[in-house]
Design an enzyme around this catalytic site. Sequence first.
Site, PDB file in Angstrom:
ATOM      1  N   HIS A 219      -6.201  10.361  31.639  1.00 13.74           N
ATOM      2  CA  HIS A 219      -4.928  11.231  31.339  1.00 13.74           C
ATOM      3  C   HIS A 219      -3.650  10.650  30.965  1.00 13.74           C
ATOM      4  CE1 HIS A 219      -2.401  14.958  31.953  1.00 13.74           C
ATOM      5  NE2 HIS A 219      -1.721  14.353  32.385  1.00 13.74           N
ATOM      6  N   GLU A 259      -6.267  13.140  42.247  1.00 12.27           N
ATOM      7  CA  GLU A 259      -5.922  13.810  40.829  1.00 12.27           C
ATOM      8  C   GLU A 259      -4.843  13.176  40.392  1.00 12.27           C
ATOM      9  OE1 GLU A 259      -5.546  18.263  41.026  1.00 12.27           O
ATOM     10  OE2 GLU A 259      -7.249  18.407  42.389  1.00 12.27           O
ATOM     11  N   HIS A 261      -2.138  11.708  37.768  1.00 13.80           N
ATOM     12  CA  HIS A 261      -1.767  11.906  36.547  1.00 13.80           C
ATOM     13  C   HIS A 261      -0.955  10.887  35.810  1.00 13.80           C
ATOM     14  CE1 HIS A 261      -3.687  16.163  36.041  1.00 13.80           C
ATOM     15  NE2 HIS A 261      -3.387  16.034  37.378  1.00 13.80           N
ATOM     16  N   GLU A 276      -1.310  14.370  41.976  1.00 19.66           N
ATOM     17  CA  GLU A 276      -1.240  15.799  42.201  1.00 19.66           C
ATOM     18  C   GLU A 276      -1.245  16.729  43.273  1.00 19.66           C
ATOM     19  OE1 GLU A 276      -1.682  19.747  39.509  1.00 19.66           O
ATOM     20  OE2 GLU A 276      -2.786  18.330  38.781  1.00 19.66           O
TER      21      GLU A 276
END
Length: 290
Positions: A219, A259, A261, A276
Amino acid sequence: MDVFTIAGSGDGPYGITAGPDGAIWCTLVHAGAIARIAPDGSVTRFDVPGDGPALITTGPGDALWFTLLRAGVVGRITNAGAVSLTPAPDAQGTYGIAATGEHVWYTSMQPDQVGRLGPDGSATVVPLPAGSMPSMLTTGADGALWCTLNQAGAIARIAPTGDITTFPLPTPDAAPVGITTGGDGAVWFVEIAAGQVGRITTDGTVTEFPLPDRAGRPHAITADPAGGCWFTEWAGNRIGHITPTGDITLHDLPVPDAEPHGITVAPDGTVWTALETGAVARLAYDRTRS
């Protein structure tokens, strides 16, 4: 690797950067707030007017600058937490952000454009191909602005004159997102749909490096001052390092389904990533091991 809980599980730590005050600053995209993580791990939280603080960077005036994803606004926050907002003309969703000199650049995903804010708050807008979804951006070693076009599967170069050159990626539907300027003078980016890290030289030559886990959904990416780049794997629950020659080292996060990021490198060389699910992770990395 250390993990610090900084918010609730639904608050969404997302963008992250090393601030001018020696702290780490992180957006809470679902909570409408920005968190400051001091070197000792203590957290101060600042509420932000508007909706969806997304990406954040250090910019003019020794302040932090950020985008509001669902408000079409660029924000500024001082080290003391004072917030001011500047509407981006016609933008319905601002996302990427980068600073150069006294200017701040941002991307607008609707309509497709990049904008530049001057010291007086005035904006200059550069339209991009419709439907291309400009995402993150970086200032290149060549003085141009470089931007990922997520839905176009391409990288755009915006010259200081405003002229645009688009470079389609070799892998179809790669969906590039994160982008950074490496210490080698090239621009590095990640392809979230293809599971690859890419490198593009200032003359437009593209090299792609497949990740060991092509389903890892990379990402964000940031330059490592010691060489290479660091990146996150959102679905792979990892952060990784890639050397200028394409050698990849992966580090699993110590909590499941975190998660990851945004990612940044602090002045002391530690690597920080926003999780996240409500935390940030810090990796003290010994470059002599790779």
